[in-house]
Design a protein around this motif. Structure first.
Motif, PDB file in Angstrom:
ATOM      1  N   UNK A 140       0.826  -1.212   0.000  1.00 42.59           N
ATOM      2  CA  UNK A 140       0.000   0.000   0.000  1.00 42.59           C
ATOM      3  C   UNK A 140       0.857   1.259   0.000  1.00 42.59           C
ATOM      4  N   UNK A 141       2.009   1.213   0.657  1.00 43.15           N
ATOM      5  CA  UNK A 141       2.893   2.382   0.739  1.00 43.15           C
ATOM      6  C   UNK A 141       4.086   2.315  -0.214  1.00 43.15           C
ATOM      7  N   UNK A 142       4.201   1.226  -0.978  1.00 42.25           N
ATOM      8  CA  UNK A 142       5.352   1.052  -1.873  1.00 42.25           C
ATOM      9  C   UNK A 142       5.241   1.950  -3.102  1.00 42.25           C
ATOM     10  N   UNK A 143       6.399   2.281  -3.655  1.00 38.87           N
ATOM     11  CA  UNK A 143       6.478   3.087  -4.878  1.00 38.87           C
ATOM     12  C   UNK A 143       6.598   2.204  -6.117  1.00 38.87           C
ATOM     13  N   UNK A 144       7.108   0.983  -5.921  1.00 34.15           N
ATOM     14  CA  UNK A 144       7.502   0.149  -7.042  1.00 34.15           C
ATOM     15  C   UNK A 144       7.237  -1.315  -6.735  1.00 34.15           C
ATOM     16  N   UNK A 145       6.646  -2.020  -7.704  1.00 26.20           N
ATOM     17  CA  UNK A 145       6.426  -3.460  -7.599  1.00 26.20           C
ATOM     18  C   UNK A 145       7.117  -4.103  -8.788  1.00 26.20           C
ATOM     19  N   UNK A 146       8.116  -4.940  -8.511  1.00 20.14           N
ATOM     20  CA  UNK A 146       8.860  -5.619  -9.566  1.00 20.14           C
ATOM     21  C   UNK A 146       8.572  -7.112  -9.465  1.00 20.14           C
ATOM     22  N   UNK A 147       7.975  -7.648 -10.510  1.00 19.81           N
ATOM     23  CA  UNK A 147       7.647  -9.057 -10.576  1.00 19.81           C
ATOM     24  C   UNK A 147       8.672  -9.760 -11.463  1.00 19.81           C
ATOM     25  N   UNK A 148       9.256 -10.842 -10.946  1.00 17.92           N
ATOM     26  CA  UNK A 148      10.268 -11.562 -11.715  1.00 17.92           C
ATOM     27  C   UNK A 148       9.773 -12.921 -12.199  1.00 17.92           C
ATOM     28  N   UNK A 149       8.521 -13.228 -11.936  1.00 14.87           N
ATOM     29  CA  UNK A 149       7.940 -14.518 -12.310  1.00 14.87           C
ATOM     30  C   UNK A 149       6.597 -14.268 -12.995  1.00 14.87           C
ATOM     31  N   UNK A 150       6.549 -14.404 -14.307  1.00 13.97           N
ATOM     32  CA  UNK A 150       5.302 -14.131 -15.027  1.00 13.97           C
ATOM     33  C   UNK A 150       4.198 -15.122 -14.661  1.00 13.97           C
ATOM     34  N   UNK A 151       4.537 -16.220 -14.040  1.00 12.81           N
ATOM     35  CA  UNK A 151       3.543 -17.151 -13.533  1.00 12.81           C
ATOM     36  C   UNK A 151       2.711 -16.559 -12.403  1.00 12.81           C
ATOM     37  N   UNK A 152       3.203 -15.481 -11.818  1.00 12.45           N
ATOM     38  CA  UNK A 152       2.505 -14.766 -10.741  1.00 12.45           C
ATOM     39  C   UNK A 152       1.876 -13.469 -11.261  1.00 12.45           C
ATOM     40  N   UNK A 153       1.620 -13.411 -12.552  1.00  8.80           N
ATOM     41  CA  UNK A 153       1.105 -12.180 -13.175  1.00  8.80           C
ATOM     42  C   UNK A 153      -0.231 -11.732 -12.611  1.00  8.80           C
ATOM     43  N   UNK A 154      -0.976 -12.640 -12.013  1.00  3.96           N
ATOM     44  CA  UNK A 154      -2.255 -12.236 -11.422  1.00  3.96           C
ATOM     45  C   UNK A 154      -2.062 -11.271 -10.254  1.00  3.96           C
ATOM     46  N   UNK A 155      -0.835 -11.148  -9.767  1.00  6.61           N
ATOM     47  CA  UNK A 155      -0.584 -10.188  -8.688  1.00  6.61           C
ATOM     48  C   UNK A 155      -0.626  -8.743  -9.185  1.00  6.61           C
ATOM     49  N   UNK A 156      -0.396  -8.516 -10.462  1.00  5.95           N
ATOM     50  CA  UNK A 156      -0.390  -7.148 -11.001  1.00  5.95           C
ATOM     51  C   UNK A 156      -1.742  -6.462 -10.792  1.00  5.95           C
ATOM     52  N   UNK A 157      -2.878  -7.067 -11.187  1.00  6.15           N
ATOM     53  CA  UNK A 157      -4.166  -6.412 -10.918  1.00  6.15           C
ATOM     54  C   UNK A 157      -4.431  -6.201  -9.425  1.00  6.15           C
ATOM     55  N   UNK A 158      -3.976  -7.133  -8.589  1.00  4.35           N
ATOM     56  CA  UNK A 158      -4.146  -6.980  -7.142  1.00  4.35           C
ATOM     57  C   UNK A 158      -3.374  -5.767  -6.655  1.00  4.35           C
ATOM     58  N   UNK A 159      -2.125  -5.644  -7.098  1.00  9.50           N
ATOM     59  CA  UNK A 159      -1.288  -4.509  -6.710  1.00  9.50           C
ATOM     60  C   UNK A 159      -1.923  -3.193  -7.165  1.00  9.50           C
ATOM     61  N   UNK A 160      -2.406  -3.165  -8.388  1.00  9.75           N
ATOM     62  CA  UNK A 160      -3.032  -1.939  -8.908  1.00  9.75           C
ATOM     63  C   UNK A 160      -4.303  -1.602  -8.141  1.00  9.75           C
ATOM     64  N   UNK A 161      -5.017  -2.608  -7.658  1.00 14.19           N
ATOM     65  CA  UNK A 161      -6.219  -2.391  -6.856  1.00 14.19           C
ATOM     66  C   UNK A 161      -5.864  -1.818  -5.483  1.00 14.19           C
ATOM     67  N   UNK A 162      -4.733  -2.217  -4.939  1.00 12.52           N
ATOM     68  CA  UNK A 162      -4.329  -1.781  -3.601  1.00 12.52           C
ATOM     69  C   UNK A 162      -3.651  -0.417  -3.583  1.00 12.52           C
TER      70      UNK A 162
END
Length: 108
Positions: free
Chosen positions: A44-66
């Protein structure tokens, strides 16, 4: 200004270490990444989310929602699934972009 970043997934190219070398505060997440795990890591307070595993791509919409203000980046060799491309700020292949250059750009 310091950057608060979360690096999610295996970090074979050491993006977390490179971000720390540029002065970022980095939290690391591995395994199955859930909404509670993201919240506990400080998304919630982070500036940057770096994903290194495209198998976890469903986390991107969650991050954008938060968080409305977070930058989302995939730093992985695999192709990003179509369903997240609209919510992603940047996708980079470690074989094409040196980790030091990427970290410098993401923290400046």
């Amino acid at each position: 200004m310091s950057t608060d970043a979360i690096v999610a997934g295996p970090d074979e190219d050491d993006i977390a270490t490179a971000l720390e070398a540029e002065g970022a505060t980095v939290a690391r997440l591995n395994g199955d990444i859930s909404r509670p795990a993201l919240e506990e890591a400080g998304i919630v307070d982070a500036d940057l989310y770096v994903l290194t595993d495209t198998g976890q791509a469903t986390t991107i919409p969650i991050v954008c929602d938060l968080s409305d203000d977070i930058r989302t980046v995939v730093y992985a060799r695999d192709t990003v699934p179509e369903f997240v491309k609209g919510q992603l700020d940047l996708a980079l292949d470690p074989q094409l972009m040196d980790v030091g250059i990427v970290a410098d750009e993401l923290t400046s």
